[in-house]
Write a protein that holds these residues in place. Structure first.
Motif, PDB file in Angstrom:
ATOM      1  N   LYS A  52      34.180  28.640  44.884  1.00  6.77           N
ATOM      2  CA  LYS A  52      35.606  29.109  45.436  1.00  6.77           C
ATOM      3  C   LYS A  52      36.553  28.862  45.664  1.00  6.77           C
ATOM      4  O   LYS A  52      36.825  27.820  44.625  1.00  6.77           O
ATOM      5  N   ASN A  53      37.303  29.680  46.113  1.00  7.85           N
ATOM      6  CA  ASN A  53      38.556  29.667  46.028  1.00  7.85           C
ATOM      7  C   ASN A  53      39.702  27.803  46.395  1.00  7.85           C
ATOM      8  O   ASN A  53      39.160  27.159  47.540  1.00  7.85           O
ATOM      9  N   LYS A  54      40.656  26.944  45.611  1.00 10.01           N
ATOM     10  CA  LYS A  54      41.181  25.418  46.215  1.00 10.01           C
ATOM     11  C   LYS A  54      39.702  24.539  46.283  1.00 10.01           C
ATOM     12  O   LYS A  54      40.086  23.928  47.586  1.00 10.01           O
ATOM     13  N   GLU A  55      39.018  24.785  44.944  1.00  8.50           N
ATOM     14  CA  GLU A  55      37.961  23.968  45.543  1.00  8.50           C
ATOM     15  C   GLU A  55      37.675  22.677  44.525  1.00  8.50           C
ATOM     16  O   GLU A  55      38.098  23.437  43.368  1.00  8.50           O
ATOM     17  N   GLY A  56      38.332  21.533  44.588  1.00  6.49           N
ATOM     18  CA  GLY A  56      38.600  20.334  43.943  1.00  6.49           C
ATOM     19  C   GLY A  56      40.580  20.018  44.058  1.00  6.49           C
ATOM     20  O   GLY A  56      40.425  20.890  44.079  1.00  6.49           O
ATOM     21  N   LYS A  57      40.535  19.354  42.966  1.00  8.36           N
ATOM     22  CA  LYS A  57      42.341  19.313  42.686  1.00  8.36           C
ATOM     23  C   LYS A  57      42.759  20.262  41.695  1.00  8.36           C
ATOM     24  O   LYS A  57      42.306  20.611  40.581  1.00  8.36           O
ATOM     25  N   PRO A  58      43.850  20.516  42.216  1.00  6.42           N
ATOM     26  CA  PRO A  58      44.666  21.736  40.984  1.00  6.42           C
ATOM     27  C   PRO A  58      44.284  20.827  39.611  1.00  6.42           C
ATOM     28  O   PRO A  58      44.164  19.449  39.675  1.00  6.42           O
ATOM     29  N   VAL A  59      44.629  21.826  38.658  1.00  7.25           N
ATOM     30  CA  VAL A  59      44.626  21.503  37.378  1.00  7.25           C
ATOM     31  C   VAL A  59      45.914  22.100  36.271  1.00  7.25           C
ATOM     32  O   VAL A  59      46.287  23.600  37.073  1.00  7.25           O
ATOM     33  N   ASP A  60      46.064  21.637  35.073  1.00 10.08           N
ATOM     34  CA  ASP A  60      46.324  22.921  34.837  1.00 10.08           C
ATOM     35  C   ASP A  60      47.550  24.111  34.361  1.00 10.08           C
ATOM     36  O   ASP A  60      45.934  23.843  33.885  1.00 10.08           O
ATOM     37  N   LYS A  61      47.621  24.333  35.182  1.00 13.89           N
ATOM     38  CA  LYS A  61      47.826  26.078  34.396  1.00 13.89           C
ATOM     39  C   LYS A  61      47.864  26.692  33.257  1.00 13.89           C
ATOM     40  O   LYS A  61      47.361  27.271  32.593  1.00 13.89           O
ATOM     41  N   GLY A  62      48.943  25.601  32.902  1.00 21.53           N
ATOM     42  CA  GLY A  62      48.918  26.800  31.007  1.00 21.53           C
ATOM     43  C   GLY A  62      47.253  26.237  30.593  1.00 21.53           C
ATOM     44  O   GLY A  62      46.593  26.435  29.653  1.00 21.53           O
ATOM     45  N   SER A  63      47.172  24.993  30.319  1.00 15.28           N
ATOM     46  CA  SER A  63      45.633  25.015  29.846  1.00 15.28           C
ATOM     47  C   SER A  63      44.513  25.666  29.740  1.00 15.28           C
ATOM     48  O   SER A  63      43.387  25.887  29.322  1.00 15.28           O
ATOM     49  N   TYR A  64      44.733  25.824  31.424  1.00 13.59           N
ATOM     50  CA  TYR A  64      43.096  26.580  31.812  1.00 13.59           C
ATOM     51  C   TYR A  64      43.502  27.823  31.145  1.00 13.59           C
ATOM     52  O   TYR A  64      42.492  28.640  30.926  1.00 13.59           O
ATOM     53  N   GLN A  65      44.609  28.369  32.256  1.00 12.18           N
ATOM     54  CA  GLN A  65      44.584  29.876  31.192  1.00 12.18           C
ATOM     55  C   GLN A  65      44.423  30.032  30.064  1.00 12.18           C
ATOM     56  O   GLN A  65      44.268  30.474  28.857  1.00 12.18           O
ATOM     57  N   ARG A  66      44.764  28.995  28.958  1.00  8.83           N
ATOM     58  CA  ARG A  66      44.754  29.588  27.274  1.00  8.83           C
ATOM     59  C   ARG A  66      42.994  29.491  27.181  1.00  8.83           C
ATOM     60  O   ARG A  66      42.536  30.536  26.476  1.00  8.83           O
ATOM     61  N   LEU A  67      42.638  28.270  28.145  1.00  6.86           N
ATOM     62  CA  LEU A  67      40.993  28.719  27.336  1.00  6.86           C
ATOM     63  C   LEU A  67      40.051  29.168  28.035  1.00  6.86           C
ATOM     64  O   LEU A  67      39.443  30.175  27.624  1.00  6.86           O
ATOM     65  N   GLU A  68      40.653  30.060  29.089  1.00  6.57           N
ATOM     66  CA  GLU A  68      39.939  31.591  29.819  1.00  6.57           C
ATOM     67  C   GLU A  68      40.312  32.640  28.980  1.00  6.57           C
ATOM     68  O   GLU A  68      39.217  33.243  28.999  1.00  6.57           O
TER      69      GLU A  68
END
Length: 280
Positions: free
Chosen positions: A44-60
């Protein structure tokens, strides 16, 4: 893509890419998981704490690349659905989404050499399985999934969210049938171009009796007016080249493209899709 062949079989995998990915993310020593997504779980949207945008997008990006660009991956078909789910939160991601992405890596760790096996058969029967889920908790739109087989071998698959909200589960399933039918017609033309015309009717398997009933019912009513174009399109093809069959949810191979399944269902389906550990 790594290609291995013998006198009887051909296999496609991408084990090196998977091992490199695990190494770069520090997951080589992680505990393996037997499924890429927790059974019956929904992000779901906004479930949990925000995480680093760059690392998440690189992994995806590393997860999307083999699924979307190469078409084949060591675990391409079996992670297609969950990769599409976590990718929806590319610009608004939280800890729950990152945990789901890491579970994909744990699943890849369980068998990095998993690939698709192609074996010769005495027929060129064309078959497809179509399925749809109940809808995303964020916007209630359902996900369509299908996979097609030629001569008993998996050749195409897809997992994609529907563009509109279905007003019932039967209509969501019906739209998935329409997507599978379009893929059927493309395969029919491709095989004809390769001088292997389809001689027998193509079989389409669906686990919704309501969707099958709508496809065969020539009458228009209020319950089917929202899928009128798809209904006429499917009805026309059913009288010529397609035969629809009901299949139970337990043997619905397209279920892996629409929802998170438990190991008792997920593992047999992956095996029936023709995926094996090439390096085993």
């Amino acid at each position: 893509i790594e290609v291995a062949h013998s006198n009887k079989d051909i296999s496609l995998s991408q084990g090196k890419y998977t091992l490199d990915l695990l190494h770069e993310t520090g997951m080589l020593g992680c505990k393996p998981a037997n499924t890429p997504l927790e059974p019956n779980s929904h992000l779901k949207n906004k479930e949990g704490k925000p995480v680093d945008k760059g690392s998440y997008q690189r992994l995806e990006g590393r997860l999307i690349y083999p699924v979307a660009e190469l078409g084949f991956q060591s675990s391409g078909p079996d992670i297609a659905f969950v990769v599409s789910v976590v990718s929806q939160y590319m610009h608004d991601h939280h800890s729950s989404h990152l945990e789901a992405a890491y579970r994909i890596l744990r699943y890849l760790k369980s068998s990095p050499g998993r690939g698709i096996l192609f074996s010769p058969n005495s027929h060129l029967a064309v078959e497809a399985y179509t399925d749809a889920d109940a809808g995303c908790p964020d916007n209630t739109r359902s996900t369509s999934g299908y996979c097609t087989f030629v001569g008993g071998n998996l050749v195409t698959w897809r997992s994609k969210k529907q563009v509109v909200v279905a007003r019932s589960s039967a209509k969501a399933e019906f739209r998935s049938v329409a997507h599978g039918l379009c893929e059927f017609l493309w395969l029919q033309g491709l095989l004809a171009d390769l001088n292997f015309p389809v001689q027998s009717p193509m079989k389409l398997f669906c686990d919704s009796k309501s969707a099958i009933s709508i496809a065969h019912n020539p009458m228009q009513n209020d319950r089917t007016k929202h899928v009128e174009i798809d209904r006429h399109f499917i009805k026309e093809k059913l009288t010529r080249v397609i035969i629809m069959h009901f299949v139970s949810s337990e043997t619905q191979l397209a279920g892996v493209f629409t929802k998170g399944l438990g190991g008792k269902l997920f593992c047999p389906i992956v095996s029936k899709l023709g995926m094996i550990d090439i390096h085993a």
